[in-house]
Design an enzyme around this catalytic site. Structure first.
Site, mmCIF file in Angstrom:
data_model
loop_
_atom_site.group_PDB
_atom_site.id
_atom_site.type_symbol
_atom_site.label_atom_id
_atom_site.label_comp_id
_atom_site.label_asym_id
_atom_site.label_seq_id
_atom_site.Cartn_x
_atom_site.Cartn_y
_atom_site.Cartn_z
ATOM 1 N N GLU A 190 17.204 -27.295 -29.746
ATOM 2 C CA GLU A 190 18.361 -26.786 -30.477
ATOM 3 C C GLU A 190 19.552 -26.662 -29.526
ATOM 4 O OE1 GLU A 190 19.483 -23.107 -33.474
ATOM 5 O OE2 GLU A 190 18.487 -22.650 -31.591
ATOM 6 N N CYS A 222 22.917 -22.189 -37.907
ATOM 7 C CA CYS A 222 21.480 -22.259 -37.670
ATOM 8 C C CYS A 222 20.818 -23.237 -38.623
ATOM 9 C CB CYS A 222 20.854 -20.872 -37.789
ATOM 10 S SG CYS A 222 21.363 -19.960 -39.244
ATOM 11 N N GLU A 250 16.273 -13.680 -37.786
ATOM 12 C CA GLU A 250 16.473 -15.103 -38.048
ATOM 13 C C GLU A 250 17.010 -15.698 -36.772
ATOM 14 O OE1 GLU A 250 18.214 -18.407 -38.220
ATOM 15 O OE2 GLU A 250 19.751 -17.294 -39.324
ATOM 16 N N VAL A 280 16.361 -14.277 -27.294
ATOM 17 C CA VAL A 280 16.774 -12.874 -27.360
ATOM 18 C C VAL A 280 15.852 -12.091 -28.298
ATOM 19 C CG1 VAL A 280 18.619 -11.305 -28.076
ATOM 20 C CG2 VAL A 280 19.168 -13.357 -26.764
ATOM 21 N N SER A 322 19.456 -15.927 -31.072
ATOM 22 C CA SER A 322 18.567 -16.910 -30.454
ATOM 23 C C SER A 322 17.119 -16.439 -30.454
ATOM 24 C CB SER A 322 19.010 -17.182 -29.010
ATOM 25 O OG SER A 322 18.668 -16.098 -28.166
ATOM 26 N N THR A 323 16.223 -17.406 -30.418
ATOM 27 C CA THR A 323 14.797 -17.107 -30.328
ATOM 28 C C THR A 323 14.494 -16.333 -29.050
ATOM 29 O OG1 THR A 323 14.230 -19.074 -31.600
ATOM 30 C CG2 THR A 323 12.502 -18.156 -30.208
ATOM 31 N N LYS A 355 25.750 -3.908 -33.366
ATOM 32 C CA LYS A 355 26.242 -4.569 -32.164
ATOM 33 C C LYS A 355 26.667 -5.989 -32.530
ATOM 34 C CE LYS A 355 25.716 -6.905 -29.094
ATOM 35 N NZ LYS A 355 26.638 -8.056 -28.730
#
Length: 543
Positions: free
Chosen positions: A424, A326, A292, A268, A265-266, A211
């Site tokens: 972030e 990132c 990551e 998600v 993202s963290t 995806k």
């Protein structure tokens, strides 16, 4: 074939310069013109065939809203089910295919990318994701080529890792793929990540549901075409473009989910982990989760740091690709003596950066990816400007009239907990904290404690004791730690990439450590002369 083969020795792909007068510059310009003039239809690719349907989303250049690049037919729950069926149908033959045959497909993909497909992947990444020629070249070409070549070598190394055998025994390790399919979810900012996350598990014999990010659909389309030209069998990698909620609901509830390979993202990733946990009893095996998830990456300078090196690292580390990495430097801690020496130069160099359309090769960077990013960054800059304990000293302007343009921005603060040092924002926004020269030790603790992330970080110092102290105090603050260098630009085979804490599972993309996650080892013991006796010597009667 019973030969014990040696895979080609991997070397890092040379980076082309695209300097004036070079043939690669002229060729890239032609391809940019061609792709910008001809929108493509992007559809789900299931079992190596595109599925038709109404195109529901337009992909436009982030630096030029007037240029339509692609019409995307977003994937549905039905597409997800069909893709899983195709992956499951392909699984047995793909897993039993000899490693050399699988490896040859991805080695051929590397050669195609290094040669006839290089301009297409670079140009589509520039147009669709807002990268300059340099940033596209090191990503869509070089890093992805490196992933393919080095992963083959690392996989061969893994297969060669075998146990010892005692007398009369033969022990082996069978590195099986996972029992089910892998769900690869990839971000917009690196075409190389979008290429690596599905192909690394596939190389190890897994079938994959991929995806890609909706904003990366344009280059994803060409990458999928390249894989098919390289000879990828039906159903091994199935591409499902779109927003992804429907796809994830189907994939995460399927009993055959064997793993997730994620960059994003963290929030998600934590949501995916929660869904997997909630469905745990329904899976055939415990899924592997590899992720990551970003960072709040630091540069800390000691009073002995080289001023010119610090300025160059901050400008490049924070503002290349508009900070949409990132690993980008987004907070820096500078001693007052050094700050007094470099402040004017840093401001001038930041203000002097050329920002504009990627087709103008004189630009240092371009727009941010989309309206959502533009709105978030605009709000962050407005918040900093309104803060009593912060000051915008460079940049700070935003313009959405032609593209999603956010000027590289410097913000100073005397509040070590200010949002600009802890949140972030994923854009061209660098927070600066100035400390008293004698408080270096104290600042190192501050760097470690301010952010929940632990991805990349850098220390600048010419005194070795200062480097050693930072390395020790910040040991868990960054999975990739740089000494006298910017915290971006990890190279496959040289700096395996990944972080821990809120930055992910630290499984190091582009290394043996990552590939280990996509196999389920089986130990095989063969007794070459099986015993026939039942009794043991201690059972014999006394003499």
């Amino acid at each position: 074939m019973d030969a014990i083969t040696q895979v080609p020795r991997p070397v890092n792909e040379p980076v082309r310069s695209y300097a004036p007068g070079t043939p690669e510059r002229a060729s890239l310009r032609r391809t940019l013109d061609e792709l910008a003039a001809t929108p493509v239809d992007v559809a789900p690719v299931i079992g190596n065939r595109a599925r038709g349907g109404e195109a529901a989303h337009e992909v436009r250049m982030p630096s030029d809203h007037s240029t339509l690049l692609a019409r995307v037919r977003q994937s549905s729950a039905e597409d997800a089910t069909a893709a899983i069926d195709a992956a499951q149908a392909a699984s047995r033959d793909w897993s039993l295919m000899p490693f050399d045959e699988r490896a040859a497909i991805f080695l051929r993909a590397a050669e195609l990318l290094a040669g006839p497909w290089r301009d297409r992947l670079n140009a589509s990444t520039m147009l669709g994701q807002g990268k300059t020629p340099q940033q596209a070249e090191i990503d869509a070409a070089c890093e992805l080529i490196d992933f393919l070549r080095f992963n083959v070598a690392f996989a061969r190394e893994l297969h060669a890792n075998q146990p010892i055998s005692s007398a009369g025994m033969w022990n082996r390790m069978d590195y099986r793929p996972l029992d089910g399919f892998v769900y690869a979810i990839t971000p917009f900012n690196f075409t190389s990540i979008a290429g690596n996350l599905p192909t690394a598990p596939a190389l190890m014999g897994n079938t994959v549901i991929w995806k890609p990010a909706l904003t990366q659909s344009f280059s994803a389309h060409f990458w999928m075409e390249l894989l098919l030209e390289a000879g990828l069998p039906e159903g091994v990698i199935n591409m499902l473009p779109g927003h992804g909620a429907e796809v994830s609901d189907v994939a995460l509830s399927h009993p055959a989910l064997a793993g997730i390979h994620f960059t994003g993202s963290t929030r998600v990733f934590q949501g995916l982990w929660a869904q997997v946990g909630a469905n745990l009893a329904g899976y055939g095996a415990y899924p592997r989760l590899v992720g990551e998830t970003g960072g709040k990456d630091f540069v800390v300078a000691h009073p002995s740091a080289d001023p010119d090196a610090v300025v160059a690292a901050l400008v490049r580390g924070a503002f290349e690709y508009s900070g949409q990495k990132c690993s980008a430097a987004s907070r820096t801690y500078l001693p007052r003596g050094l700050w007094n020496r470099i402040r004017d130069d840093l401001v001038a160099r930041t203000e002097g950066l050329a920002v504009g359309d990627v087709r103008d090769f004189s630009n240092f960077t371009s727009s941010v990816i989309d309206e959502r990013a533009f709105t978030k960054l605009s709000a962050a800059i407005d918040h900093a400007r309104a803060s009593a304990d912060a000051e915008v000293i460079a940049g700070g302007t935003c313009d959405r009239s032609e593209g999603w343009y956010v000027r590289p921005t410097l913000v100073t603060t005397d509040n070590p907990r200010h949002d600009v040092l802890s949140t972030e924002y994923f854009g061209p926004l660098l927070g600066i904290f100035v400390y008293e020269d004698e408080k270096y030790d104290e600042v190192l603790r501050m760097v470690d404690e301010t952010s929940s992330y632990a991805l990349t970080g850098a220390v600048f110092a010419t005194e070795r004791s200062a480097v050693e102290l930072a390395s020790r105090e910040l040991r868990h603050a960054a999975g990739n730690f740089y000494v006298n260098d910017k915290p971006t630009g990890a190279v496959v085979g040289q700096q395996p990439f990944g972080g821990s804490r809120a930055s992910g599972t630290n499984d190091k993309a582009g290394s043996l450590w990552n590939l280990m996650r996509w196999v389920s080892p089986r130990s095989i013991k063969e007794n070459l002369l099986p015993p026939t006796a039942i009794d043991y010597p201690h059972m014999l009667p006394e003499a």
